[in-house]
Design a protein around this motif. Structure first.
Motif, PDB file in Angstrom:
ATOM      1  N   ASP A  84      80.239  45.530  70.328  1.00  0.00           N
ATOM      2  CA  ASP A  84      79.379  44.506  69.854  1.00  0.00           C
ATOM      3  C   ASP A  84      79.493  44.290  68.286  1.00  0.00           C
ATOM      4  OD1 ASP A  84      76.589  43.485  71.623  1.00  0.00           O
ATOM      5  OD2 ASP A  84      76.559  43.252  69.387  1.00  0.00           O
ATOM      6  N   ASN A  85      78.997  43.217  68.016  1.00  0.00           N
ATOM      7  CA  ASN A  85      79.246  42.960  66.627  1.00  0.00           C
ATOM      8  C   ASN A  85      77.768  43.095  65.748  1.00  0.00           C
ATOM      9  OD1 ASN A  85      77.659  40.616  67.353  1.00  0.00           O
ATOM     10  ND2 ASN A  85      78.716  39.150  66.055  1.00  0.00           N
ATOM     11  N   ASP A  86      76.572  43.515  66.587  1.00  0.00           N
ATOM     12  CA  ASP A  86      75.540  43.799  66.101  1.00  0.00           C
ATOM     13  C   ASP A  86      75.442  45.265  65.432  1.00  0.00           C
ATOM     14  OD1 ASP A  86      72.707  44.402  65.388  1.00  0.00           O
ATOM     15  OD2 ASP A  86      71.988  43.363  67.281  1.00  0.00           O
ATOM     16  N   PRO A  87      75.383  45.708  64.178  1.00  0.00           N
ATOM     17  CA  PRO A  87      75.164  47.067  63.845  1.00  0.00           C
ATOM     18  C   PRO A  87      74.049  47.688  64.190  1.00  0.00           C
ATOM     19  CG  PRO A  87      74.708  45.403  62.047  1.00  0.00           C
ATOM     20  CD  PRO A  87      75.298  44.617  63.015  1.00  0.00           C
ATOM     21  N   VAL A  88      72.877  47.021  64.577  1.00  0.00           N
ATOM     22  CA  VAL A  88      71.597  47.819  65.018  1.00  0.00           C
ATOM     23  C   VAL A  88      71.792  48.180  66.407  1.00  0.00           C
ATOM     24  CG1 VAL A  88      69.183  47.632  65.495  1.00  0.00           C
ATOM     25  CG2 VAL A  88      70.047  46.624  63.344  1.00  0.00           C
TER      26      VAL A  88
END
Length: 269
Positions: A84-88
């Motif tokens: 995924d590219n969402d760091p959260v």
């Protein structure tokens, strides 16, 4: 909750929740309001893979890891890579893997934070190499660009809105990652099935589509789609399944999938 589990609990970001899946076999840490949260779709997606699945399973658009965790919990011979590219979301997935609740499969799961539709060299640098996956699963953003009002929250919008062009890029990435004959599983809105089939065309065959109906008298809202890279097997439209009884309770088969970790035999329908 066990003492061991309590001792390993991470300090969660504000609003994040701890959620159990597969009757407690999986514990996920999910973001709070304003970001994408996984539920039924993710568990159903994981159930398209059999319990004897082995090799490497890459979960594209994994979010906080629910679908990939469920695959790892159900298939003890599988190694799972969450992308995924969402760091959260990626941070929450890593934190969840440190929980004692997930010890049974955590050693077989890794997290890669990168852009699924970005340049291939960026993905390779992050560890996603050609023909590394025996299976790819995905729950792509499902709203058609321009058809709905996107959320003002950028992270939530990115998790829910996808153009046909970007869907094609997702499939291009999937086919690059898969070995010849590798399997693909997708959960997708029924109303956009034509767009998905278009993106699969020329890349995948042996396509099977399983419609999921909320109730017996309602149209399908979701479809589960499986396919094989390079296959020439014919298309199959499977008999749809109904999720809920008239009183709103889940049907027996759905309970078995959601709570007991049962699989969906897409090969037989």
């Amino acid at each position: 909750m066990s003492a061991a589990s309590e001792a390993s609990d991470p300090v969660l970001p504000e609003g994040a929740t701890r959620d159990a899946f597969l009757g407690g076999a999986v514990t996920a840490l999910q973001p709070g309001r304003g970001r994408h949260r996984s539920g039924l779709d993710a568990v159903m997606l994981a159930a398209t893979l059999s319990a004897d699945t082995d090799g490497t399973v890459v979960d594209l658009g994994a979010g906080s890891g629910v679908a990939g965790f469920c695959v790892a919990a159900r298939a003890p011979a599988a190694r799972v890579v969450l992308v995924d590219n969402d760091p959260v979301a990626s941070d929450l997935a890593r934190r969840a893997l440190a929980l004692a609740d997930n010890m049974a499969f955590a050693g077989r799961v890794s997290v890669v934070e990168t852009d699924i539709v970005g340049p291939e060299k960026v993905r390779v640098a992050a560890g996603l190499t050609r023909a590394m996956a025996d299976t790819v699963i995905m729950n792509p953003p499902f709203r058609e660009e321009g058809r709905v009002r996107a959320s003002p929250n950028a992270a939530r919008a990115a998790a829910h809105v996808l153009s046909d062009e970007d869907l094609d890029r997702w499939m291009r990435t999937a086919v690059t990652l898969l070995v010849p004959g590798g399997g693909l599983s997708v959960v997708w809105p029924a109303e956009r099935l034509a767009a998905l089939l278009g993106a699969l065309s020329g890349r995948f065959g042996g396509i099977a589509v399983l419609p999921l109906h909320p109730y017996a008298d309602t149209p399908a809202l979701r479809v589960l789609v499986t396919a094989r890279k390079g296959s020439r097997a014919p298309f199959r439209l499977l008999q749809g399944r109904v999720l809920h009884e008239a009183d709103g309770d889940f049907c027996a088969w759905a309970k078995a999938v959601l709570r007991d970790g049962a699989g969906l035999d897409m090969a037989r329908g």
